[in-house]
Design an enzyme around this catalytic site. Structure first.
Site, PDB file in Angstrom:
ATOM      1  CD  GLU A  44     -67.665  93.145  53.521  1.00  0.00           C
ATOM      2  OE1 GLU A  44     -68.978  92.397  52.865  1.00  0.00           O
ATOM      3  OE2 GLU A  44     -67.924  94.581  53.443  1.00  0.00           O
ATOM      4  CG  ASP A  55     -74.118  87.582  47.689  1.00  0.00           C
ATOM      5  OD1 ASP A  55     -73.641  88.916  48.032  1.00  0.00           O
ATOM      6  OD2 ASP A  55     -74.026  86.554  49.100  1.00  0.00           O
TER       7      ASP A  55
END
Length: 260
Positions: A44, A55
């Protein structure tokens, strides 16, 4: 068979996340080669964004470093296009919808297809959003990998599974990436069994908060693969130069692979 799904056949897949352009696009290229040489099954690559809500601080800081280095989505795609003939493992772009919308949804799908990208993860694009992106990704044969969490309802799980391809991203806990203090969801086996009943043959990748080989060993039997991002970025950043960064990445991947 779907190129991403094929990476889960007869093995537990290791999926790693790096932030595109951190600390440079040239280093991103070197990390991709290093990770695939060490046996990573899927990579990724994060699209740098100023406000990555899903995140934690490690990936937020990586994204900021990439932006300060001048990385843009256009430059990232151009770099991946240039190296695609040397990359054998499927690459997945992970980013926020605003970046893609600004780029142009059809243009994004077209350009990443030309660059050899196999899949996309957009954590802030809900399954019931009537975005044209879903249509364009399907048109260009790009997998749309969607996320589920421990509190995803059965009705919503059916919708998400139906629209997902490649694999289904199962969030291991409620919170942001890299939060290893919170720990893995205590009813992990029950959670993933519930998801598997609905997802059918779609592989399950488990991510968020997996910080090393011991945790990977404890949970690998419940999913078809594990996803590691923040922990990998931490060990890369611990290096004092490119050689140390690449070596750190390789050693870390080896330690995870040994438990799979």
């Amino acid at each position: 068979m779907n190129k991403i799904t094929a990476q889960f056949q007869n093995k537990n897949a290791l999926i790693t996340y790096i932030s595109g352009g951190d600390p440079s696009l040239e280093m991103t290229e070197k990390l991709i080669y290093k990770l695939q040489n060490e046996g990573v099954d899927l990579i990724e690559i994060g699209i740098p964004f100023s406000d990555p809500l899903a995140d934690g601080p490690v990936i937020q800081e990586a994204s900021q470093r990439a932006l300060k280095a001048g990385t843009t989505l256009k430059k990232l795609i151009a770099k991946l296009d240039k190296i695609q003939n040397r990359v054998e493992v499927p690459l997945i772009l992970m980013g926020y919808y605003n970046s893609i919308l600004n780029y142009g949804e059809k243009e994004f799908a077209r350009d990443i297809s030309k660059a050899g990208i196999s899949g996309v993860i957009v954590p802030d694009l809900p399954v019931d959003e009537r975005a044209d992106l879903f249509k364009y990704l399907a048109e260009f044969d790009i997998s749309q990998i969607m996320l589920v969490t421990p509190n995803t309802s059965e009705q919503r799980l059916k919708k998400i599974s139906a629209k997902s391809s490649g694999f289904l991203y199962c969030v291991a806990h409620l919170g942001t990436t890299g939060d290893d203090q919170q720990g893995i969801y205590p009813e992990l086996e029950t959670y993933l069994n519930r998801v598997r009943k609905t997802a059918g043959e779609l592989p399950l990748g488990l991510g968020f908060g997996i910080d090393g080989p011991e945790k990977a060993k404890k949970i690998i039997d419940y999913s078809d693969g594990i996803i590691i991002g923040s922990a990998l970025i931490k060990v890369i950043q611990a290096g004092n130069n490119e050689d140390e960064m690449l070596n750190n990445a390789g050693q870390f991947v080896k330690s995870i692979k040994s438990k799979l």
